[in-house]
Design a protein around this motif. Structure first.
Motif, PDB file in Angstrom:
ATOM      1  N   ALA A  29      -7.959   9.115   4.572  1.00 34.43           N
ATOM      2  CA  ALA A  29      -6.949   9.703   5.460  1.00 34.43           C
ATOM      3  C   ALA A  29      -6.104   8.613   6.123  1.00 34.43           C
ATOM      4  N   ALA A  30      -6.738   7.531   6.556  1.00 34.87           N
ATOM      5  CA  ALA A  30      -5.995   6.438   7.203  1.00 34.87           C
ATOM      6  C   ALA A  30      -5.077   5.740   6.204  1.00 34.87           C
ATOM      7  N   GLU A  31      -5.579   5.499   5.008  1.00 33.22           N
ATOM      8  CA  GLU A  31      -4.751   4.809   4.015  1.00 33.22           C
ATOM      9  C   GLU A  31      -3.563   5.657   3.602  1.00 33.22           C
ATOM     10  N   GLU A  32      -3.797   6.908   3.311  1.00 36.27           N
ATOM     11  CA  GLU A  32      -2.702   7.753   2.846  1.00 36.27           C
ATOM     12  C   GLU A  32      -1.794   8.192   3.983  1.00 36.27           C
ATOM     13  N   GLY A  33      -2.329   8.233   5.194  1.00 35.75           N
ATOM     14  CA  GLY A  33      -1.531   8.657   6.331  1.00 35.75           C
ATOM     15  C   GLY A  33      -0.525   7.624   6.793  1.00 35.75           C
ATOM     16  N   GLU A  34      -0.836   6.338   6.584  1.00 39.43           N
ATOM     17  CA  GLU A  34       0.066   5.313   7.104  1.00 39.43           C
ATOM     18  C   GLU A  34       0.054   4.016   6.301  1.00 39.43           C
ATOM     19  N   VAL A  35      -1.101   3.559   5.940  1.00 34.02           N
ATOM     20  CA  VAL A  35      -1.247   2.216   5.384  1.00 34.02           C
ATOM     21  C   VAL A  35      -0.499   2.048   4.064  1.00 34.02           C
ATOM     22  N   PHE A  36      -0.693   2.961   3.122  1.00 31.18           N
ATOM     23  CA  PHE A  36      -0.022   2.814   1.835  1.00 31.18           C
ATOM     24  C   PHE A  36       1.493   2.856   1.994  1.00 31.18           C
ATOM     25  N   ALA A  37       1.989   3.788   2.789  1.00 31.20           N
ATOM     26  CA  ALA A  37       3.438   3.912   2.951  1.00 31.20           C
ATOM     27  C   ALA A  37       4.039   2.637   3.537  1.00 31.20           C
ATOM     28  N   MET A  38       3.370   2.060   4.520  1.00 31.32           N
ATOM     29  CA  MET A  38       3.891   0.842   5.140  1.00 31.32           C
ATOM     30  C   MET A  38       3.830  -0.336   4.170  1.00 31.32           C
ATOM     31  N   ALA A  39       2.722  -0.471   3.453  1.00 33.58           N
ATOM     32  CA  ALA A  39       2.604  -1.570   2.484  1.00 33.58           C
ATOM     33  C   ALA A  39       3.638  -1.416   1.376  1.00 33.58           C
ATOM     34  N   GLU A  40       3.808  -0.204   0.911  1.00 38.19           N
ATOM     35  CA  GLU A  40       4.794   0.041  -0.152  1.00 38.19           C
ATOM     36  C   GLU A  40       6.194  -0.303   0.334  1.00 38.19           C
ATOM     37  N   HIS A  41       6.489   0.024   1.558  1.00 34.42           N
ATOM     38  CA  HIS A  41       7.799  -0.277   2.152  1.00 34.42           C
ATOM     39  C   HIS A  41       8.040  -1.788   2.226  1.00 34.42           C
ATOM     40  N   LEU A  42       6.986  -2.548   2.479  1.00 39.27           N
ATOM     41  CA  LEU A  42       7.110  -3.999   2.618  1.00 39.27           C
ATOM     42  C   LEU A  42       7.218  -4.730   1.282  1.00 39.27           C
ATOM     43  N   MET A  43       6.901  -4.054   0.179  1.00 40.18           N
ATOM     44  CA  MET A  43       6.885  -4.715  -1.130  1.00 40.18           C
ATOM     45  C   MET A  43       8.209  -4.539  -1.863  1.00 40.18           C
ATOM     46  N   THR A  44       8.591  -5.578  -2.569  1.00 41.64           N
ATOM     47  CA  THR A  44       9.764  -5.496  -3.435  1.00 41.64           C
ATOM     48  C   THR A  44       9.341  -4.832  -4.756  1.00 41.64           C
ATOM     49  N   PRO A  45      10.306  -4.368  -5.556  1.00 41.19           N
ATOM     50  CA  PRO A  45       9.946  -3.839  -6.875  1.00 41.19           C
ATOM     51  C   PRO A  45       9.167  -4.858  -7.713  1.00 41.19           C
ATOM     52  N   ALA A  46       9.552  -6.113  -7.657  1.00 38.91           N
ATOM     53  CA  ALA A  46       8.846  -7.140  -8.431  1.00 38.91           C
ATOM     54  C   ALA A  46       7.397  -7.292  -7.959  1.00 38.91           C
ATOM     55  N   GLN A  47       7.175  -7.184  -6.670  1.00 34.48           N
ATOM     56  CA  GLN A  47       5.802  -7.279  -6.154  1.00 34.48           C
ATOM     57  C   GLN A  47       4.964  -6.076  -6.594  1.00 34.48           C
ATOM     58  N   ARG A  48       5.594  -4.904  -6.670  1.00 35.01           N
ATOM     59  CA  ARG A  48       4.867  -3.711  -7.150  1.00 35.01           C
ATOM     60  C   ARG A  48       4.502  -3.881  -8.624  1.00 35.01           C
ATOM     61  N   VAL A  49       5.405  -4.465  -9.422  1.00 38.04           N
ATOM     62  CA  VAL A  49       5.101  -4.727 -10.837  1.00 38.04           C
ATOM     63  C   VAL A  49       3.951  -5.722 -10.928  1.00 38.04           C
ATOM     64  N   GLU A  50       3.998  -6.773 -10.133  1.00 38.23           N
ATOM     65  CA  GLU A  50       2.925  -7.764 -10.129  1.00 38.23           C
ATOM     66  C   GLU A  50       1.585  -7.111  -9.745  1.00 38.23           C
ATOM     67  N   MET A  51       1.625  -6.222  -8.768  1.00 38.55           N
ATOM     68  CA  MET A  51       0.422  -5.496  -8.351  1.00 38.55           C
ATOM     69  C   MET A  51      -0.122  -4.656  -9.506  1.00 38.55           C
ATOM     70  N   SER A  52       0.744  -3.911 -10.157  1.00 39.69           N
ATOM     71  CA  SER A  52       0.319  -3.077 -11.289  1.00 39.69           C
ATOM     72  C   SER A  52      -0.270  -3.919 -12.408  1.00 39.69           C
ATOM     73  N   GLU A  53       0.396  -5.013 -12.718  1.00 37.38           N
ATOM     74  CA  GLU A  53      -0.095  -5.872 -13.801  1.00 37.38           C
ATOM     75  C   GLU A  53      -1.466  -6.452 -13.471  1.00 37.38           C
ATOM     76  N   ASP A  54      -1.673  -6.837 -12.217  1.00 38.52           N
ATOM     77  CA  ASP A  54      -2.991  -7.343 -11.818  1.00 38.52           C
ATOM     78  C   ASP A  54      -4.042  -6.242 -11.916  1.00 38.52           C
ATOM     79  N   MET A  55      -3.701  -5.047 -11.463  1.00 41.03           N
ATOM     80  CA  MET A  55      -4.641  -3.923 -11.535  1.00 41.03           C
ATOM     81  C   MET A  55      -5.045  -3.661 -12.987  1.00 41.03           C
ATOM     82  N   MET A  56      -4.080  -3.690 -13.883  1.00 43.96           N
ATOM     83  CA  MET A  56      -4.370  -3.426 -15.290  1.00 43.96           C
ATOM     84  C   MET A  56      -5.134  -4.585 -15.926  1.00 43.96           C
ATOM     85  N   ARG A  57      -4.760  -5.802 -15.601  1.00 42.64           N
ATOM     86  CA  ARG A  57      -5.436  -6.967 -16.159  1.00 42.64           C
ATOM     87  C   ARG A  57      -6.918  -6.976 -15.774  1.00 42.64           C
TER      88      ARG A  57
END
Length: 189
Positions: free
Chosen positions: A150-178
């Motif tokens: 509830a805490a992560e979905e209520g605020e934390v994810f939205a704020m972190a996503e807002h702070l990340m650039t598209p390139a950082q989100r791609v880097e995050m996805s690639e690390d998750m998959m790797r």
């Protein structure tokens, strides 16, 4: 009890541009596994350690042994650091609480895991039941996860996503998959 109704659906799909959707989909899986764990407790109270209960225990074990630690690592590597660096004091406090939750969840999981293994070892014993202490740790495990999600979905994810650039989100996805040895842009948690 119809064991087929206990089977989880296919896992979330990774997407280079939507890693937070992947994290949210993981939360959906956690919630389904917690529901399965609750149904398993009800089942054991009525039927003891039967084959269906042992099979359900195996599903819960597999998920929380493999996928849940990967998910926590995703958050520790990509979500929490950004908020600790750039968030306000209140948000940093929330992130620190979530980090503490991860430690407590791992400790709780160790005890839940032992209870599930004990159930599997007793398979065939219709009189078998969990102890009061085991039931308490099962309840605490589920309750902690519910508040954490509830805490992560209520605020934390939205704020972190807002702070990340598209390139950082791609880097995050690639690390998750790797880390999961997923070779394409689509995979299962």
């Amino acid at each position: 009890m119809n064991h087929g109704s206990w089977s989880p659906s296919k896992g979330p799909q990774a997407d280079h541009e939507q890693p937070f959707e992947w994290l949210r989909a993981c939360h959906d899986r956690v919630e389904r596994m917690l529901e399965l764990l609750q149904r398993l407790q009800d089942h054991v109270a009525r039927h003891g350690a039967d084959e269906q209960g042992a099979q359900a225990a195996q599903q819960v074990l597999r998920y929380f042994d493999l996928a849940a630690p990967q998910h926590h690592e995703d958050e520790e590597r990509h979500v929490f650091p950004r908020l600790l660096e750039r968030g306000d004091e209140r948000l940093r406090g929330l992130v620190q609480r979530l980090q503490s939750d991860h430690t407590a969840m791992a400790a709780d999981w160790s005890r839940v895991r032992q209870a599930l293994l004990r159930l599997q070892a007793a398979q065939g014993d219709a009189a078998w039941r969990w102890t009061d202490d085991e039931r308490a740790v099962l309840a605490r495990f589920a309750l902690r996860y519910e508040g954490h999600i509830a805490a992560e979905e209520g605020e934390v994810f939205a704020m972190a996503e807002h702070l990340m650039t598209p390139a950082q989100r791609v880097e995050m996805s690639e690390d998750m998959m790797r880390r999961r040895a997923i070779g394409s842009s689509r995979g299962v948690t």
